[in-house]
Design an enzyme around this catalytic site. Structure first.
Site, short mmCIF file in Angstrom:
data_model
loop_
_atom_site.label_atom_id
_atom_site.label_comp_id
_atom_site.label_asym_id
_atom_site.label_seq_id
_atom_site.Cartn_x
_atom_site.Cartn_y
_atom_site.Cartn_z
N GLN A 191 6.82 -1.74 5.40
CA GLN A 191 8.10 -1.04 5.27
C GLN A 191 7.98 0.14 4.31
O GLN A 191 8.12 -0.01 3.10
CB GLN A 191 9.20 -2.00 4.81
CG GLN A 191 10.55 -1.35 4.87
CD GLN A 191 11.70 -2.31 4.67
OE1 GLN A 191 11.53 -3.51 4.58
NE2 GLN A 191 12.88 -1.76 4.59
N PHE A 192 7.72 1.32 4.87
CA PHE A 192 7.53 2.51 4.05
C PHE A 192 8.78 2.89 3.27
O PHE A 192 8.70 3.54 2.24
CB PHE A 192 7.05 3.69 4.90
CG PHE A 192 8.11 4.32 5.75
CD1 PHE A 192 8.81 5.42 5.29
CD2 PHE A 192 8.39 3.82 7.01
CE1 PHE A 192 9.79 6.01 6.08
CE2 PHE A 192 9.37 4.40 7.80
CZ PHE A 192 10.07 5.50 7.33
N THR A 193 9.96 2.46 3.72
CA THR A 193 11.21 2.85 3.04
C THR A 193 11.34 2.24 1.65
O THR A 193 12.21 2.66 0.88
CB THR A 193 12.45 2.47 3.89
OG1 THR A 193 12.48 1.06 4.08
CG2 THR A 193 12.42 3.18 5.22
#
Length: 150
Positions: free
Chosen positions: A78-80
């Site tokens: 999850q890059f966010t």
């Protein structure tokens, strides 16, 4: 690396309606990778997650680890998690690693955590649009940043 760790009684991930990974009692981990991450971050964070004592013992005290209870782990990239919201209302993901850096680190993390845990884990798919469901047990949710280990 940033990890959001949730103690779950069950969790699953679907991609395009198809079940990709599913676990019962264990941990659902969201993993964010940044450009500066390396094998040291992988080793430290995987060991921390597997040995984190957040499961109840016979007295109901959080004193047992995922390894102790033989629990399962579902890992979702999850890059966010590396979103910066300092300016404006649109998050910036400038710290999140690009796929050419992040994918090998993500795959290395999977291998390392499986070795640490002593069993295979379930995963999502890097870069995919995933639907994650879970039943947070407790609720217990912990955030760990490998850059804050000292």
């Amino acid at each position: 690396m940033i990890a959001i760790i949730q103690r779950v009684s069950e969790s699953a991930v679907r991609i395009d309606g198809e079940l990709k990974g599913e676990i019962g009692l264990g941990l659902m981990v969201l993993l964010g990778i940044e450009e500066a991450d390396d094998q040291e971050d992988i080793d430290w964070l995987s060991k921390k997650i597997v040995n984190l004592r957040i499961f109840g013992d016979e007295n109901g005290v959080m004193n047992k680890s995922l390894k102790d209870i033989g629990g399962e782990l579902l890992l979702i990239s999850q890059f966010t998690l590396h979103a910066s919201t300092k300016k404006g209302n649109r998050p910036s993901y400038i710290k999140a690693a690009k796929p050419d850096i992040a994918i090998p680190l993500y795959e290395g993390f999977i291998q390392t955590v499986e070795q640490e845990l002593g069993q295979p884990i379930q995963t999502g798919e890097f870069g995919a649009d995933m639907k994650v469901s879970l039943v947070n047990d407790g609720p217990v949710t912990i955030s760990i940043d490998s850059k804050n280990k000292k």
